[in-house]
Write an enzyme that holds these catalytic residues in place. Sequence first.
Site, PDB file in Angstrom:
ATOM      1  N   ASP A  80       0.826  -1.218   0.000  1.00 39.68           N
ATOM      2  CA  ASP A  80       0.000   0.000   0.000  1.00 39.68           C
ATOM      3  C   ASP A  80       0.853   1.258   0.000  1.00 39.68           C
ATOM      4  O   ASP A  80       1.943   1.311   0.582  1.00 39.68           O
ATOM      5  CB  ASP A  80      -0.939   0.072   1.216  1.00 39.68           C
ATOM      6  CG  ASP A  80      -2.209  -0.724   0.997  1.00 39.68           C
ATOM      7  OD1 ASP A  80      -2.794  -1.195   1.980  1.00 39.68           O
ATOM      8  OD2 ASP A  80      -2.604  -0.892  -0.181  1.00 39.68           O
ATOM      9  N   HIS A 118      -1.907  -3.427   7.122  1.00 36.16           N
ATOM     10  CA  HIS A 118      -2.140  -3.283   5.686  1.00 36.16           C
ATOM     11  C   HIS A 118      -2.138  -4.607   4.939  1.00 36.16           C
ATOM     12  O   HIS A 118      -2.380  -4.649   3.738  1.00 36.16           O
ATOM     13  CB  HIS A 118      -1.111  -2.324   5.069  1.00 36.16           C
ATOM     14  CG  HIS A 118      -1.477  -0.893   5.263  1.00 36.16           C
ATOM     15  ND1 HIS A 118      -2.135  -0.148   4.300  1.00 36.16           N
ATOM     16  CD2 HIS A 118      -1.316  -0.069   6.319  1.00 36.16           C
ATOM     17  CE1 HIS A 118      -2.343   1.077   4.769  1.00 36.16           C
ATOM     18  NE2 HIS A 118      -1.860   1.151   5.989  1.00 36.16           N
ATOM     19  N   HIS A 174       3.472  -5.869  14.845  1.00 35.77           N
ATOM     20  CA  HIS A 174       3.366  -4.688  13.994  1.00 35.77           C
ATOM     21  C   HIS A 174       2.883  -3.427  14.704  1.00 35.77           C
ATOM     22  O   HIS A 174       3.533  -2.385  14.663  1.00 35.77           O
ATOM     23  CB  HIS A 174       2.456  -4.960  12.795  1.00 35.77           C
ATOM     24  CG  HIS A 174       2.263  -3.752  11.946  1.00 35.77           C
ATOM     25  ND1 HIS A 174       3.246  -3.274  11.111  1.00 35.77           N
ATOM     26  CD2 HIS A 174       1.227  -2.889  11.828  1.00 35.77           C
ATOM     27  CE1 HIS A 174       2.806  -2.167  10.510  1.00 35.77           C
ATOM     28  NE2 HIS A 174       1.584  -1.926  10.925  1.00 35.77           N
TER      29      HIS A 174
END
Lengths: 757, 186
Positions: A256, A286, A337
């Site tokens: 992305d 993402h 993350h």
Amino acid sequence: MGCGVTKSNQLQLKPCDRGNISVPAMRAALLIQRWYRQYVARLEMRRRCTWNIFQSIEYSGQQDHIKLYNFFGYLMDHFSSANSQRNLVSQMFGESEVFQDAEWERRFCYKDIEVPDVYTGPHLSFPLSISNVTELVHAFKNKQVQSFLSKQQNSFMYMLQSQSFSSVSGSCRSECLSADVSPQKLHARYVLQLLGKTWTLLRLMPNISHVGTCRHKEITICGDLHGHLEDLLLIFYKNGFPSAETPYVFNGDFVDRGKESIEILLVLFAFLLLYPHNVHLNRGNHEDHIVNLRYGFTKEVLGKYQVHGKMILKLLQKIFSWLPLATVIDQKVLILHGGISDKTDLNVIAKLDRHRFVSALRPLKRKGASAMLKEAALSADGDEEFSAGRRRVQSLSHGTPLRLRQELPRHSVHSESGRTGRSVEEELRERRRLAGLSLSSDSDPAEVLETDADEWKQIVDVLWSDPMSQNGCVPNKVRGGGCYWGPDVTQEVLDRHKLQLLIRSHECKQEGYEFCHNGRVLTIFSASNYYDVGSNRGAYIRLGPDLIPHFKQFQASRSTRELTLRQSVGRTERSALQALRMQLFAHKSALIREFQEYDPQRTGLISVKHWAAAVEKVLRLALPWRVLRSQLVTSSTQDGTLNYHDWVNQLSVIQPNTEIANTSLLETLYKHHSNLESIFRMIDTDHSGLISFEEFRQTWKLLSSHLQTDISDKAISDLAESIDFNKDGSIDINEFMEAFRLVEHSRAEMEVLPSPE
Amino acid sequence: MAPKKKEEPKPAAAPKPPEPEPPKEPEFNPAEVKLEFTAEQIEDFKDAFQLFDRTPTNEMKITYAQCGDLIRALGQNPTNAEVMHVLGKPKAEDMNVKMLDFDQFLPMHQHICKAKDRGTFEDFVEGLRVFDKEGNGTVMGAELRHVLATLGEKMKEDEVEQLMAGQEDANGCINYEAFVKHIMAG
């Protein structure tokens, strides 16, 4: 010369001068130094402003996206199939396509795809060899060089504006449109083959990978890459390719925003297949097909792989859901993350079926109860109102009182703490009671539902949360998902799991990395120039058996190196201001209305103070508006007042490339074009890039439901007709978005300025 | 006859004044400073102050080390000595630790704003002309670097680099009027 070190023999200060430096020279030196220090300080202030602008717009866009998505969820859960909008959404989510894995494997089969002779790209054979993978990397690198010039046109401004990367320039687009035989693109056959093998491999992996640094091995940890292939290549160049001697952890958000997301994935997966024990991939927020619809990855794949793009995306959906959620090093360092919350429990995470959570934005579907799951896990906040017929929508625009500037989060700092005292279970019970659902209609026992909700929350928190400086744990309203967690939560969670350090990514940092929470949380971000050229450096970590992180920073892009600090600040600043002006333009009517609140006599003038307050209220971006005023308001202000009509007219220099006469529709269109585009792409289930008039009309209806505004049918038909550029009854999504990309028109080009309302 | 290259004895004993120090002032007393800013200006300063505020709960406080930067960002150009003076001559280790709030900041800023001798464009050019050996509107980049790094409130090498980036022509000369404009425009 006897005395004094001279930098060059051109120095003209003679030895005897050294003893009595003239006073003028001294004064001069001081003066220059003073001015220099002022120059640096001003530059720093501009840089900070710019950063604030980019970050607020970014997060507000994310929040917007989640609001839209929640709205769809609401439709799905509360309306029957008799409702056309609900059906539309259901179709968009592709919920009808449910097959077993074996069936999917058959569909994903690459064997029938022929590679034509004209294909000059890399040929892969499995099992992969090092030379195969190296060849792949080099092929992508060469393509990089070729497309350098077209990359120059790639600025965050476009991204911000469209929020889904529609900046593919003319030349780039034609490059992509050429069939799957362009030289440096990996052929679809190999892509599917590679992805298929990756899927197989990932299904064998646990949710949490455990890695050890054996005596002298150092592990390299990278953060967000976001399609910046150049940065990945730079890391490999500086640090070496992944191998048994050079293990890597990649901490999510590979795709992305940047233009080479698919290449990054292919490279990472190739190395994963080559060294499954030495390459570790964590899932990021993402790695989610719903997010990809908005932020450019879906579009990139469909653009590069016209024929097989859809299949590739479907397979990637599986792969993303099978990516591990975290990595632990030496039982002491946790890498994931986003972050954690006060509820984070690695034991729960280790045991759940991660692949069931295809998108972190969409809870598991269970008859009649998914509403509660969604409400419970996605930002429970006791303050927002709800009534029986209408579920709470994750939104700042309904009922939440306007907060003072001081309280709006600027650096993901949240001023409320622990307003919600309810646990997930309590929330569920409350929802169920309100919904009047009887348990008997639901065949699953209550505990199973709660487990689902709990597991889902664990995942959302891991992928979406951000740290904050104060203690506590509150919903992350800025992004719309996950939490803000404080140093006390870090301590509690890490201690509970006997860990010493948390390494996460998810947030862009100027130096590429940043510590917080007394050094127990480390953010690592590897996409340099994320907001724009020169905005930030990227970094990666080397971690040895002593578990002390060592950082390497870098900044990709040739043009950065040539720019002085002042030039790069200036450039990034211009982008940011332009993006901000576009946001202002999109809210023109609301701004005028708000200004008029401060100007009951309709003099057309307001004070600067009121201007700042009004702009902040309408745009909902916590920015230093007074500091920015000098750059946003170029008409003169006498004794602290400005003429707001003039100012708003100035904004009208920015216009879309189209001749829609209906200005209020135009404004709505621009304000919500990201949502519009998301919906279009979801509707376009066959990924053809085209939607019919009827679908277009339905999209608008859906959007107006979400926004609770009225858009008349006539206005929609007129709009549809005027944008049917090909005059063939269908609308090309890309062209549509392109037409509404705002550009600056010189005043001469504009015939009539829209008159102030 | 070889010319005698006799060095004049350096006045080593006399401390070389690094800068024309202001006459020994009494300690800075914020209470004695009369605030003359308008309400508008104060609002502007608040906005900027907040930009520098890194406290968890937006307490409107900045560190001592940031004070100078903020004053400069707002358009003044004090020397480091002047900044230290209004801060009350803090110790080096306090700079990143001690905080000040907006009300403490205002008198400091006011004092700096009132100071005379801010240095105009002409002063600046005059200063540089000192180094213009040939009287042709240029100075040697190397000489300027040396001066900035060794005289006055010395700049570090990378700071000098920053400043001079792109200013020298092929011969290593700088047109100082252009240079001054460049600095003052930043």
